[in-house]
Design a protein around this motif. Structure first.
Motif, short mmCIF file in Angstrom:
data_model
loop_
_atom_site.label_atom_id
_atom_site.label_comp_id
_atom_site.label_asym_id
_atom_site.label_seq_id
_atom_site.Cartn_x
_atom_site.Cartn_y
_atom_site.Cartn_z
N ARG A 46 44.68 -10.06 103.60
CA ARG A 46 45.30 -10.70 104.75
C ARG A 46 44.77 -12.11 104.95
NH1 ARG A 46 44.42 -11.03 110.44
NH2 ARG A 46 42.29 -10.37 110.04
N GLU A 47 45.65 -13.06 105.26
CA GLU A 47 45.24 -14.43 105.54
C GLU A 47 44.79 -14.55 106.98
OE1 GLU A 47 48.16 -17.31 104.52
OE2 GLU A 47 48.54 -16.43 102.56
N GLU A 48 43.84 -15.46 107.22
CA GLU A 48 43.36 -15.68 108.58
C GLU A 48 44.44 -16.35 109.41
OE1 GLU A 48 39.74 -17.85 108.80
OE2 GLU A 48 38.56 -16.24 107.92
N ASN A 49 44.45 -16.03 110.70
CA ASN A 49 45.38 -16.68 111.61
C ASN A 49 44.58 -17.39 112.70
OD1 ASN A 49 44.62 -14.66 113.40
ND2 ASN A 49 46.41 -13.41 112.99
N GLY B 12 35.60 -17.29 115.64
CA GLY B 12 34.44 -17.95 115.06
C GLY B 12 33.82 -19.00 115.98
N ARG B 13 34.53 -19.35 117.06
CA ARG B 13 34.02 -20.36 117.98
C ARG B 13 33.05 -19.74 118.98
NH1 ARG B 13 39.62 -22.38 119.76
NH2 ARG B 13 38.70 -21.85 121.75
#
Length: 116
Positions: free
Chosen positions: A59-62, A69-70
């Motif tokens: 799966r690709e990150e969205n 990640g912030r």
């Protein structure tokens, strides 16, 4: 109305010899000899493996993944300032060093009068 004083009994309630000691626990079980196909565990394991391979590898990150990640301070405005003030007061009251907190307050443009 009668004003009765109830007697307070501070002795422990005896378990052995009471009706509660004769109670038995009830077990809940499915029907005996439950009829499941021999291949069911293999199908379930295969399905879970395919899902994990897709979700964790393919799966690709969205944008939601990138947002996770912030830092929390970036998501909630004013949170870092409030946390710094609370940490500053706690460290002052307990005789702990406050130099790092003061340096971060200077970086954010906060004044120490706001913290006092």
């Amino acid at each position: 109305q009668e004003n009765r004083k109830e007697e307070v009994n501070n002795e422990p309630i005896k378990y052995f010899g009471s009706q509660a000691s004769r109670w038995t626990a009830q077990r809940r079980e499915g029907p005996k000899g439950q009829d499941i196909p021999w291949f069911q565990p293999y199908v379930v394991n295969f399905s879970v493996a395919v899902f994990l391979i897709y979700f964790c590898i393919l799966r690709e990150e969205n944008d939601i993944d990138e947002g996770l990640g912030r830092s929390l301070f970036e998501h909630v405005p004013g949170l870092e300032e409030k946390q710094l003030i609370l940490s500053y007061h706690y460290n002052k009251e307990n005789g702990l060093p406050t130099l790092d907190i003061e340096n971060r307050m200077k970086e954010l443009g906060m004044n120490f009068e706001a913290a006092n």
